[in-house]
Design an enzyme around this catalytic site. Structure first.
Site, PDB file in Angstrom:
ATOM      1  N   TYR A  74       0.918  -1.323  -0.052  1.00  0.00           N
ATOM      2  CA  TYR A  74       0.048  -0.166   0.071  1.00  0.00           C
ATOM      3  C   TYR A  74       0.765   1.290  -0.183  1.00  0.00           C
ATOM      4  O   TYR A  74       1.592   1.300   0.861  1.00  0.00           O
ATOM      5  CB  TYR A  74      -1.127  -0.056   1.199  1.00  0.00           C
ATOM      6  CG  TYR A  74      -1.936   0.874   1.565  1.00  0.00           C
ATOM      7  CD1 TYR A  74      -2.139   2.058   0.462  1.00  0.00           C
ATOM      8  CD2 TYR A  74      -2.567   1.204   2.806  1.00  0.00           C
ATOM      9  CE1 TYR A  74      -2.768   3.301   0.675  1.00  0.00           C
ATOM     10  CE2 TYR A  74      -3.160   2.311   2.918  1.00  0.00           C
ATOM     11  CZ  TYR A  74      -3.651   3.317   1.957  1.00  0.00           C
ATOM     12  OH  TYR A  74      -4.438   4.298   2.263  1.00  0.00           O
TER      13      TYR A  74
ATOM     14  N   LYS B 118      -1.727  -1.450  -3.581  1.00  0.00           N
ATOM     15  CA  LYS B 118      -2.599  -0.492  -3.552  1.00  0.00           C
ATOM     16  C   LYS B 118      -2.286   1.016  -4.011  1.00  0.00           C
ATOM     17  O   LYS B 118      -1.206   1.412  -3.288  1.00  0.00           O
ATOM     18  CB  LYS B 118      -3.413  -0.281  -2.160  1.00  0.00           C
ATOM     19  CG  LYS B 118      -4.333   0.866  -1.998  1.00  0.00           C
ATOM     20  CD  LYS B 118      -4.939   0.867  -0.595  1.00  0.00           C
ATOM     21  CE  LYS B 118      -5.971   1.836  -0.510  1.00  0.00           C
ATOM     22  NZ  LYS B 118      -6.485   2.024   0.963  1.00  0.00           N
TER      23      LYS B 118
END
Length: 308
Positions: free
Chosen positions: A137, A165
């Site tokens: 992420y 992400k």
């Protein structure tokens, strides 16, 4: 990996509701998970940034993951387990795996600002130790450090690292990562609702979404249309949701989305300190946007009923 995980579609980044005593409201949490599953989402992501993970104890963190897993029937649960401390991220990841999570979402180490070689070592340490699909992420606005494309491409070759992400706001970088990992079993997911459609257009597979907490059906329809190549329909829904995307980020996430949850009757607006409730000056605009979306939904339903 012990299991595979389809990382295409819509994965709401869930809120963590708190009661008047600042305790986790598990009943509301379970109800919310069931609401989202019924709306057709492809998975759930508790205890990420939107879930106020930074204010939860480790035990609370695991309890939230367990509660969401117990509440749903047939959607994967991807637990946020990142930390700026590699040993802490590893412990949270191991405990989430033991609780039955289907995958892990790991924010990059914040505050420390490691070099790219430190990021590689951090993610590989967890990936080598925990046999679950893991999502890297990247949100430089929160962490102070960007995960560079070369680093992501190198991590994508690890059997356990299944996705990325993207919340950098840099569509050029996101497109480069999608391009350079196209031959890998690796998903690129939007972490910014306003960039979900553009991200899919350059090779992304879906979104870990804040807005999907409020408008799961519309978000699923937009992403589904884009993944099917129907960009005219996807663009139309993107424009419908555009005002909501903007209102949900007038203050730090998850402050606005928790206010929206309150307005819709999905949960309390209460935050754990140091976050505070949405400023009064923004509430009227948020209410108006939500009312417009509800009105559009009613009109569409009435039109469909009339055609029958």
């Amino acid at each position: 990996m012990s299991s595979t995980l389809d990382l295409s579609g819509v994965f709401p980044a869930m809120c963590t509701p708190f009661d008047d005593a600042d305790r986790i409201d598990f009943e509301t949490l379970r109800t919310d998970a069931q609401r989202l599953e019924a709306a057709g989402v492809d998975g759930l992501v508790p205890v990420g940034s939107t879930g106020e993970s930074a204010t939860l104890t480790h035990d609370e963190h695991v309890q939230v993951v367990e509660a969401v897993i117990e509440a749903v029937d047939d959607v994967p649960v991807i637990a946020g387990t990142g930390s700026n401390n590699t040993r802490e991220a590893l412990e949270l990841s191991e405990r989430a795996a033991d609780a039955g999570a289907d995958g892990l979402l790991l924010i990059s180490p914040y505050y420390n600002k490691p070099e790219q070689r430190g990021l590689l070592e951090h993610y590989r340490t967890v990936a080598d130790a925990v046999d679950l699909p893991q999502i890297v992420y990247n949100v430089p606005s929160r962490t102070g450090r960007n995960i560079e494309p070369d680093t992501v491409v190198e991590l994508a070759s690890h059997d356990t690292i299944a996705g990325f992400k993207a919340a950098s706001g840099d569509l050029g970088q996101i497109g480069e990562i999608a391009e350079r990992t196209a031959d890998e079993a690796f998903a690129v997911l939007s972490g910014d609702d306003a960039l979900t459609l553009p991200t899919i257009s350059v090779g992304g597979t879906g979104t870990i979404s804040v807005a999907a907490n409020i408008e799961p059906e519309r978000t699923c329809a937009m992403v589904g249309a884009a993944l099917d190549g129907d960009y005219a329909r996807a663009r139309a829904i993107h424009h419908e949701l555009g005002p909501l995307f903007r209102e949900l980020f007038v203050e730090t996430n998850p402050i606005p989305v928790k206010e929206a949850m309150r307005i819709r009757g999905y949960g309390p607006a209460r935050m754990r300190s140091p976050l505070t409730r949405l400023a009064a000056e923004y509430r009227e605009d948020l209410e108006a946007v939500l009312a417009d979306l509800e009105r559009d939904t009613t009109e569409l339903a009435d039109a469909a009923e009339g055609e029958r």
